[in-house]
Design an enzyme around this catalytic site. Structure first.
Site, short mmCIF file in Angstrom:
data_model
loop_
_atom_site.label_atom_id
_atom_site.label_comp_id
_atom_site.label_asym_id
_atom_site.label_seq_id
_atom_site.Cartn_x
_atom_site.Cartn_y
_atom_site.Cartn_z
N SER A 180 0.83 -1.20 0.00
CA SER A 180 0.00 0.00 0.00
C SER A 180 0.88 1.26 0.00
O SER A 180 1.72 1.43 -0.88
CB SER A 180 -0.96 -0.04 1.19
OG SER A 180 -1.99 0.91 1.04
N ASP A 281 -9.60 -4.67 -5.07
CA ASP A 281 -8.89 -3.48 -4.59
C ASP A 281 -9.23 -2.30 -5.50
O ASP A 281 -8.95 -2.34 -6.70
CB ASP A 281 -7.38 -3.74 -4.61
CG ASP A 281 -6.56 -2.62 -4.00
OD1 ASP A 281 -7.12 -1.53 -3.77
OD2 ASP A 281 -5.36 -2.84 -3.75
N HIS A 311 -7.82 -5.30 -0.74
CA HIS A 311 -6.60 -4.58 -0.37
C HIS A 311 -6.08 -5.12 0.96
O HIS A 311 -6.84 -5.32 1.89
CB HIS A 311 -6.91 -3.08 -0.25
CG HIS A 311 -5.69 -2.22 -0.17
ND1 HIS A 311 -4.91 -1.94 -1.27
CD2 HIS A 311 -5.10 -1.59 0.88
CE1 HIS A 311 -3.91 -1.15 -0.90
NE2 HIS A 311 -3.99 -0.94 0.39
#
Length: 337
Positions: A180, A281, A311
């Protein structure tokens, strides 16, 4: 264009996730939502209630790995957690070094957060590798480019202080990694590292797990997966606004790496990269563009997709795909280092 059938498919895939994973994602989303204030600050006290921490284990291995915390610069609370596997194969006279940057939208979590301590232990044991998990400064208290500065300074520290790592750590086989926002940091640190005259440290690979990139455009996946946990458009807009310089748009080079303000990396010795993408995601379109941009820039980039994953899926050990991703990271490191 988003269709109702695509939205229904996404909802069905979400429902197939284990209840434990769905509850964890929902709770974390609600907690970060409650901690984000409208004035662009974060209620750190509230976050501390559910951000469970793991202590270092320097004297005895836990799950096959010893850990210790190493200070780089006390004045800015820059440190890293060092993960060293307690057993290696007899043929391993040295191990690669993985410099890891945790996720959390530049704003949340740390190397001693329970999930990141656990996943870095797995990386250290399974690859195997010496893992350096960086505690960088967080926004909004410390915005762009503090996180990138901290990441590069850790590399400089490792280059100048050989005693900071065990003898078996091969600093010439260095991999940058992150998930991320941490994968965003890993990218920008890699670009900076290409221009740095290191003596020993050499980044040869980049492990980009569902990187956090964006732009002013609303992509198809952002629209279709608007209700997704952790990285809905509402949440990511807030995170970009508090991280980027005042007055910047999301087309800033930090966010939109292949956009109108992109940095030309074609002439840099950028490391070989693997990019992991999840089909649930909302950031997936940006992630695929990143991989394609690397290829167009003449860099080696491999894309690995998990069509039914959300995610941050890999931090949930109850998911078989989590172990699969770690195995693929191991294979990637072995193929280069």
């Amino acid at each position: 264009m988003t269709t109702s059938s695509q939205s229904q498919q996404a909802t069905a895939s979400w429902a197939l996730l284990p209840w434990r994973t769905r509850i964890s994602l929902s709770l974390l989303s609600k907690l970060t939502d409650a901690a984000r204030r409208p004035n662009g600050t974060i209620n750190r006290r509230l976050m501390s209630f559910l951000d469970f921490r793991s202590s270092a284990t320097p004297s005895a291995p836990y799950k096959g790995v010893t850990t210790s915390d190493v200070t780089v610069d006390q004045t800015r609370n820059l440190w890293f957690r060092l993960f060293v596997p307690s057993t290696t194969s007899p043929s391993s006279s040295s191990l690669p070094v993985v410099v890891f940057f945790h996720g959390g939208g530049f704003s949340f979590l740390s190397p001693d957060s329970y999930a990141y301590d656990a996943v870095c232990r797995k990386f250290a044991r399974r690859i195997p590798a010496v893992v350096v998990s960086v505690n960088y400064r967080l926004s909004p208290e410390h915005g762009y480019p503090c996180q990138y500065d901290d990441g590069l300074d850790v590399l400089k520290f490792l280059d100048q202080n050989p005693d900071a790592l065990p003898d078996l750590a091969d600093r010439s086989r260095c991999f940058l990694a992150g998930d991320s926002a941490g994968a965003n940091i890993a990218h920008h640190v890699a670009v900076r590292a290409c221009r740095e005259p290191f003596r020993v440290v050499k980044p040869i690979g980049l492990i980009s797990i569902q990187p956090f990139f964006g732009g002013e455009e609303r992509t198809e996946s952002e629209i279709r997966l608007e209700g997704a946990p952790l990285v809905s458009v509402t949440r990511t807009d807030w995170l970009w606004k508090t991280f980027l310089p005042a007055g910047s748009t999301r087309d800033h080079e930090a966010a939109n790496v292949d956009g109108p303000n992109a940095v030309d990396i074609s002439g840099l010795e950028y490391p070989s990269t693997v990019v992991f993408v999840g089909g649930l995601d909302p950031l997936q379109d940006w992630q695929r563009r990143y991989c394609e941009w690397l290829r167009k820039s003449g860099k080696e980039a491999k894309l690995i997709e998990y069509p039914s994953m959300v995610h941050a899926f890999y931090v949930f050990p109850e998911l078989p795909e989590s172990n699969q991703l770690i195995s693929q990271v191991k294979d990637f490191v072995a193929s280069i280092g």
